[in-house]
Motif scaffolding. Structure first.
Motif, PDB file in Angstrom:
ATOM      1  N   GLY A 130      11.066   3.573  12.091  1.00  0.00           N
ATOM      2  CA  GLY A 130      10.904   4.442  10.930  1.00  0.00           C
ATOM      3  C   GLY A 130       9.988   3.815   9.896  1.00  0.00           C
ATOM      4  O   GLY A 130       9.643   2.637   9.980  1.00  0.00           O
ATOM      5  N   PRO A 131       9.576   4.582   8.895  1.00  0.00           N
ATOM      6  CA  PRO A 131       8.671   4.043   7.873  1.00  0.00           C
ATOM      7  C   PRO A 131       9.349   3.014   6.978  1.00  0.00           C
ATOM      8  O   PRO A 131      10.561   3.058   6.758  1.00  0.00           O
ATOM      9  CB  PRO A 131       8.262   5.287   7.078  1.00  0.00           C
ATOM     10  CG  PRO A 131       9.393   6.247   7.268  1.00  0.00           C
ATOM     11  CD  PRO A 131       9.897   6.009   8.658  1.00  0.00           C
ATOM     12  N   GLY A 132       8.551   2.085   6.444  1.00  0.00           N
ATOM     13  CA  GLY A 132       9.113   1.035   5.598  1.00  0.00           C
ATOM     14  C   GLY A 132      10.029   0.132   6.393  1.00  0.00           C
ATOM     15  O   GLY A 132       9.722  -0.254   7.526  1.00  0.00           O
ATOM     16  N   LEU A 133      11.163  -0.215   5.814  1.00  0.00           N
ATOM     17  CA  LEU A 133      12.148  -1.009   6.552  1.00  0.00           C
ATOM     18  C   LEU A 133      12.732  -0.239   7.721  1.00  0.00           C
ATOM     19  O   LEU A 133      13.244  -0.831   8.669  1.00  0.00           O
ATOM     20  CB  LEU A 133      13.274  -1.453   5.609  1.00  0.00           C
ATOM     21  CG  LEU A 133      12.909  -2.469   4.526  1.00  0.00           C
ATOM     22  CD1 LEU A 133      14.124  -2.756   3.645  1.00  0.00           C
ATOM     23  CD2 LEU A 133      12.361  -3.761   5.104  1.00  0.00           C
ATOM     24  N   GLY A 134      12.681   1.099   7.642  1.00  0.00           N
ATOM     25  CA  GLY A 134      13.122   1.929   8.761  1.00  0.00           C
ATOM     26  C   GLY A 134      14.616   2.078   8.879  1.00  0.00           C
ATOM     27  O   GLY A 134      15.128   2.377   9.967  1.00  0.00           O
ATOM     28  N   VAL A 135      15.329   1.903   7.778  1.00  0.00           N
ATOM     29  CA  VAL A 135      16.789   1.985   7.808  1.00  0.00           C
ATOM     30  C   VAL A 135      17.284   2.863   6.656  1.00  0.00           C
ATOM     31  O   VAL A 135      16.603   3.034   5.643  1.00  0.00           O
ATOM     32  CB  VAL A 135      17.446   0.594   7.718  1.00  0.00           C
ATOM     33  CG1 VAL A 135      17.175  -0.208   8.981  1.00  0.00           C
ATOM     34  CG2 VAL A 135      16.964  -0.166   6.489  1.00  0.00           C
ATOM     35  N   GLN A 142       7.268   3.630   3.313  1.00  0.00           N
ATOM     36  CA  GLN A 142       7.721   5.013   3.323  1.00  0.00           C
ATOM     37  C   GLN A 142       6.592   5.965   2.905  1.00  0.00           C
ATOM     38  O   GLN A 142       6.396   7.025   3.519  1.00  0.00           O
ATOM     39  CB  GLN A 142       8.909   5.186   2.384  1.00  0.00           C
ATOM     40  CG  GLN A 142      10.184   4.497   2.827  1.00  0.00           C
ATOM     41  CD  GLN A 142      11.311   4.736   1.841  1.00  0.00           C
ATOM     42  OE1 GLN A 142      11.621   5.874   1.495  1.00  0.00           O
ATOM     43  NE2 GLN A 142      11.925   3.662   1.375  1.00  0.00           N
ATOM     44  N   ALA A 143       5.853   5.590   1.860  1.00  0.00           N
ATOM     45  CA  ALA A 143       4.792   6.453   1.345  1.00  0.00           C
ATOM     46  C   ALA A 143       3.665   6.631   2.354  1.00  0.00           C
ATOM     47  O   ALA A 143       3.045   7.704   2.419  1.00  0.00           O
ATOM     48  CB  ALA A 143       4.245   5.880   0.046  1.00  0.00           C
ATOM     49  N   THR A 144       3.393   5.606   3.141  1.00  0.00           N
ATOM     50  CA  THR A 144       2.318   5.674   4.133  1.00  0.00           C
ATOM     51  C   THR A 144       2.833   6.046   5.520  1.00  0.00           C
ATOM     52  O   THR A 144       2.052   6.081   6.478  1.00  0.00           O
ATOM     53  CB  THR A 144       1.585   4.328   4.219  1.00  0.00           C
ATOM     54  OG1 THR A 144       2.512   3.295   4.577  1.00  0.00           O
ATOM     55  CG2 THR A 144       0.932   3.974   2.889  1.00  0.00           C
ATOM     56  N   LYS A 145       4.155   6.283   5.610  1.00  0.00           N
ATOM     57  CA  LYS A 145       4.783   6.657   6.875  1.00  0.00           C
ATOM     58  C   LYS A 145       4.509   5.619   7.980  1.00  0.00           C
ATOM     59  O   LYS A 145       4.226   5.962   9.124  1.00  0.00           O
ATOM     60  CB  LYS A 145       4.332   8.054   7.315  1.00  0.00           C
ATOM     61  CG  LYS A 145       4.729   9.161   6.351  1.00  0.00           C
ATOM     62  CD  LYS A 145       4.272  10.526   6.833  1.00  0.00           C
ATOM     63  CE  LYS A 145       4.850  11.647   5.962  1.00  0.00           C
ATOM     64  NZ  LYS A 145       4.527  11.507   4.532  1.00  0.00           N
ATOM     65  N   THR A 146       4.640   4.348   7.595  1.00  0.00           N
ATOM     66  CA  THR A 146       4.325   3.252   8.507  1.00  0.00           C
ATOM     67  C   THR A 146       5.453   2.231   8.522  1.00  0.00           C
ATOM     68  O   THR A 146       5.907   1.798   7.460  1.00  0.00           O
ATOM     69  CB  THR A 146       3.033   2.534   8.053  1.00  0.00           C
ATOM     70  OG1 THR A 146       1.995   3.493   7.855  1.00  0.00           O
ATOM     71  CG2 THR A 146       2.592   1.505   9.099  1.00  0.00           C
TER      72      THR A 146
END
Length: 390
Positions: free
Chosen positions: A373-378, A115-119
């Motif tokens: 989405g970023p991180g797990l994306g959920v 999430q922090a790196t938007k990845t």
């Protein structure tokens, strides 16, 4: 960025009909989610496996033993956090309960980093594929469910696009040393070995020869029983035989693997890097099956995957819990070169199917797309949490 808190969410769903595998009776589905909070407002989501006992036992380890170790630390130092959690609690054992609890925090930390790196997490971990081939994990035992009902069930999965199906075997009271007699509800929905042969043949007849069919004995057999059973279903063309013997019977599993052309898969009930090293090095498994919510999170499961890669073994993780377990294992599989099929549990479970705002579904070609989405994306669905929280 610093970690400010670790919290948990306990969930329970009671299906209308209880189900069972070879040794486990399942009248309900439960899950314990772990959230890691940061001083920037980002909250990572993870899950700790809670098989075999009360949710509260896992919860206390997460909150009392592990949370104080990571609070105040940087979530980006995830490997150091893992090492400190594992080493400072090593006297409680290096498998089982501790690894389950640690897994939830580790997954949540990786989610924060994404999430922090938007990845998306699978890209953050290296990225190898963005779609996964899923297999329908089902075919459990249940009351009034015989070969005909099983055949109808698996036929439906193929119609929906699945190209691989797995069913349960091994709920056989007549097998000597089968742990079933010591488990909850040992008389529920049992089958003889001959009846299991009929179930396997019925499943193959329903899906045809072009669909992969795997069977899972959940540690119920010994080597001689496993080999005898596989001789009886040899013409059925089994894709893999999962957990044929006890997890710590390395020699027995290796014996089965040597004598079969069918791959032996396992062992989800092994939860440590050292244990998987022994399984792989002894030739006890052809397919390696850790689980990120059970085997030490993303961090430790990556190490298990790298070990398997060194022995040219594919990874097909165990995935049988909430939507968090599903999506976290998806990111792991998508990030490694030896990642293979995705286990997609098809038993009714809103803790999987309704947990997120963004649904995870199978496409007509039998594949599942990774969240972008970023991180797990959920995103957790607050209505589902409210409905099933305990």
């Amino acid at each position: 960025m610093r970690i400010t808190d670790v919290t948990t969410i306990r969930l329970r769903y009671q299906p209308p009909i209880a189900m069972a595998d070879a040794i486990h009776f399942m009248p309900e589905r439960t899950a314990i989610l772990v959230q890691v909070h940061t001083d920037t407002g980002l909250i990572g989501i993870g899950e700790s496996a809670a098989y075999g006992g009360a949710l509260t036992s896992i919860e206390r380890v997460v909150l009392d033993d592990l949370a104080p170790i990571v609070i105040g630390e940087s979530p980006f130092m995830v490997e150091r956090a893992w090492a400190r959690m594992a080493h400072r609690t090593h006297q409680r054992g290096q498998k089982g309960l501790l690894q389950m609890a640690l897994s939830g925090i580790d997954i949540a930390l990786w989610d924060v980093i994404g999430q922090a790196t938007k990845t998306p997490l699978y890209q953050l971990l290296g990225g190898y594929r963005d779609r996964l081939v899923a297999y329908a994990s089902a075919g459990f035992y249940a009351a009034n469910k015989g070969p005909e009902e099983l055949a109808e069930e698996v036929r439906e999965y193929v119609a929906r696009g699945f190209r691989h199906v797995k069913i349960k075997v091994g709920r056989n009271p007549e097998v000597v040393l089968n742990p079933l007699e010591n488990m909850w509800a040992p008389e529920y929905a049992t089958a003889s070995l001959d009846e299991d042969v009929a179930r396997v043949r019925a499943a193959r007849g329903a899906i045809g020869d072009g669909i992969g069919l795997a069977i899972d004995a959940n540690n119920a057999w010994n080597p001689s029983v496993a080999l005898s059973f596989m001789r009886q279903v040899e013409s059925v063309k089994i894709a893999w035989l999962e957990e044929p013997v006890a997890t710590d019977d390395y020699a027995g599993s290796a014996q089965v693997a040597r004598q079969l052309a069918t791959p032996v898969a396992g062992y989800e009930t092994e939860s440590s890097l050292g244990g998987f090293r022994q399984l792989i090095a002894s030739g006890a498994v052809d397919i390696v099956q850790p689980d990120v919510i059970w085997s030490g999170g993303i961090s430790e499961t990556r190490r298990i995957a790298a070990l398997a890669q060194a022995y040219r073994r594919p990874i097909i993780p165990h995935v049988f819990s909430s939507g968090v377990a599903l999506v976290a294992n998806m990111h792991l599989i998508a990030s490694i070169p030896n990642g293979s099929l995705l286990e997609f549990d098809q038993n009714p479970n809103p803790l999987r199917d309704e947990l997120f705002i963004e649904p995870i579904t199978i496409a007509a070609d039998g594949t599942v797309a990774l969240p972008d989405g970023p991180g797990l994306g959920v995103t957790l669905n607050p209505d589902t949490i409210a409905r099933y929280r305990i």
